[in-house]
Design an enzyme around this catalytic site. Structure first.
Site, PDB file in Angstrom:
ATOM      1  CE  LYS A  13      -2.353  -0.983   3.839  1.00 36.63           C
ATOM      2  NZ  LYS A  13      -1.561  -2.437   4.514  1.00 36.63           N
ATOM      3  NE  ARG A  88      -4.494  -1.088   9.842  1.00 36.33           N
ATOM      4  CZ  ARG A  88      -3.355  -0.517   9.457  1.00 36.33           C
ATOM      5  NH1 ARG A  88      -3.310   0.569   9.135  1.00 36.33           N
ATOM      6  NH2 ARG A  88      -2.288  -1.342   9.387  1.00 36.33           N
ATOM      7  NE  ARG A 127       7.461  -3.268   6.058  1.00 35.72           N
ATOM      8  CZ  ARG A 127       6.106  -3.114   5.853  1.00 35.72           C
ATOM      9  NH1 ARG A 127       5.622  -3.120   4.712  1.00 35.72           N
ATOM     10  NH2 ARG A 127       5.387  -2.936   6.896  1.00 35.72           N
ATOM     11  NE  ARG A 161       6.095  -0.348  10.278  1.00 33.99           N
ATOM     12  CZ  ARG A 161       4.949  -0.339   9.512  1.00 33.99           C
ATOM     13  NH1 ARG A 161       4.686   0.032   8.313  1.00 33.99           N
ATOM     14  NH2 ARG A 161       3.949  -1.126  10.089  1.00 33.99           N
ATOM     15  NE  ARG A 172       2.154  -4.449  11.183  1.00 36.81           N
ATOM     16  CZ  ARG A 172       3.197  -4.406  10.461  1.00 36.81           C
ATOM     17  NH1 ARG A 172       4.311  -4.840  10.872  1.00 36.81           N
ATOM     18  NH2 ARG A 172       3.233  -3.779   9.581  1.00 36.81           N
TER      19      ARG A 172
HETATM   20  P1  AMP Z   1       0.775   0.478   9.002  1.00 37.07           P
HETATM   21  O1  AMP Z   1       1.883   1.558   8.829  1.00 37.07           O
HETATM   22  O2  AMP Z   1      -0.330   1.101   8.247  1.00 37.07           O
HETATM   23  O3  AMP Z   1       1.071  -0.722   9.244  1.00 37.07           O
HETATM   24  O4  AMP Z   1       0.264   0.679  10.698  1.00 37.07           O
HETATM   25  C1  AMP Z   1       1.268   0.578  11.568  1.00 37.07           C
HETATM   26  C2  AMP Z   1       0.341   0.235  12.981  1.00 37.07           C
HETATM   27  O5  AMP Z   1      -0.189   1.449  13.250  1.00 37.07           O
HETATM   28  C3  AMP Z   1      -0.807  -0.920  12.828  1.00 37.07           C
HETATM   29  O6  AMP Z   1      -0.401  -2.024  13.171  1.00 37.07           O
HETATM   30  C4  AMP Z   1      -1.775  -0.311  14.113  1.00 37.07           C
HETATM   31  O7  AMP Z   1      -1.187  -0.509  15.238  1.00 37.07           O
HETATM   32  C5  AMP Z   1      -1.474   1.330  13.679  1.00 37.07           C
HETATM   33  N1  AMP Z   1      -2.484   1.817  12.799  1.00 37.07           N
HETATM   34  C6  AMP Z   1      -2.348   2.464  11.662  1.00 37.07           C
HETATM   35  N2  AMP Z   1      -3.473   2.706  10.929  1.00 37.07           N
HETATM   36  C7  AMP Z   1      -4.385   2.392  11.716  1.00 37.07           C
HETATM   37  C8  AMP Z   1      -5.772   2.465  11.817  1.00 37.07           C
HETATM   38  N3  AMP Z   1      -6.408   3.227  10.755  1.00 37.07           N
HETATM   39  N4  AMP Z   1      -6.524   2.094  12.758  1.00 37.07           N
HETATM   40  C9  AMP Z   1      -5.825   1.609  13.893  1.00 37.07           C
HETATM   41  N5  AMP Z   1      -4.794   1.458  13.955  1.00 37.07           N
HETATM   42  C10 AMP Z   1      -3.907   2.164  13.123  1.00 37.07           C
END
Ligand code: AMP
Length: 218
Positions: A13, A88, A127, A161, A172
């Site tokens: 994404k 989400r 990554r 990360r 996740r």
């Molecule tokens: P991402 O970078 O999108 O993979 O997000 C990393 C982490 O941030 C996720 O595993 C969640 O803990 C939190 N997070 C990111 N976006 C959301 C969202 N829209 N709703 C809830 N938690 C989020």
């Protein structure tokens, strides 16, 4: 045009959002990036969110919805948004519909990146990112041409990360399947979904997304 990119962690994404930003002059809104910035800044929100992120769980809806609303208003002159990692949950999708409506906008298209779970763990745990320019790399699939030196900016510091380890990735993925996949049906009900094979290489995925967008606006 406002787009939602849906797909499990590691589906690509962020990579595709950056490319869409360049080609279509859209603004990427990534709640993951916003939350990581809050964690790095050490704000109260960052401290609370950081603990949840370390476990691979979702931050409460009202927190991420508030972040998105703020950013939408800050970038309101843009041509449109690419929402990456938001919504989400169904609650977030409903909140997004309201936020858009209040601003005379709507979600125009939802691209679902489809990827096998098994491939995701390998993709995510390998990554890394250039600490200087943010270019993404992968231990197996995309190494810098000169080891240890960023192809794009020549930087030599790379970061990973903290939530990109196998245990947290599995949590996740569990959150994705339980809380996020129902959004596909939600947006199918609005006739906005285009599914794209996220297992293909980056260029092919990019091409398929462009085709889906061209078809949708034709
Ligand atoms: P991402 O970078 O999108 O993979 O997000 C990393 C982490 O941030 C996720 O595993 C969640 O803990 C939190 N997070 C990111 N976006 C959301 C969202 N829209 N709703 C809830 N938690 C989020």
């Amino acid at each position: 045009m406002n787009l939602v990119l849906l797909g499990p962690p590691g589906a690509g994404k962020g990579t595709q959002a950056k490319r869409l930003e360049e080609r279509h002059a859209l603004v990427q809104l990534s709640t993951g990036d916003m939350l990581r910035a809050a964690v790095a800044a050490g704000s109260e929100l960052g401290r609370k969110a950081g603990d949840i992120m370390k476990r691979g769980e979702l931050v409460p809806d009202e927190v991420v919805t508030g972040l998105i609303a703020e950013r939408m208003d800050a970038d309101e002159d843009g041509k449109g948004f690419i929402l990456d990692g938001f919504p989400r949950t169904i609650g977030q999708a409903e909140a997004l519909d309201r936020l858009m409506q209040e601003r005379g906008k709507q979600v125009d298209r939802v691209i679902v990146l489809e990827v096998d779970d098994d491939a995701l763990v390998e993709r995510i745990t390998g990554r890394s990112t250039c600490a200087t320019c943010g270019e993404g790399y992968h231990d197996l699939f995309k190494q810098p041409k000169v080891p240890g030196v960023c192809d794009r900016c020549g930087g030599t510091k790379f970061t990973r990360r903290p939530d990109d380890n196998e245990e947290v990735v599995r949590a996740r993925l569990k959150a994705y399947h339980a809380q996020t996949t129902p959004l596909i049906g939600y947006y199918q009900g609005q006739r906005k979904v285009s599914a794209v094979d996220g297992m293909a290489d980056i260029e092919t995925v990019q091409k398929e997304i462009d085709e889906a967008l061209a078809g949708a606006s034709a």
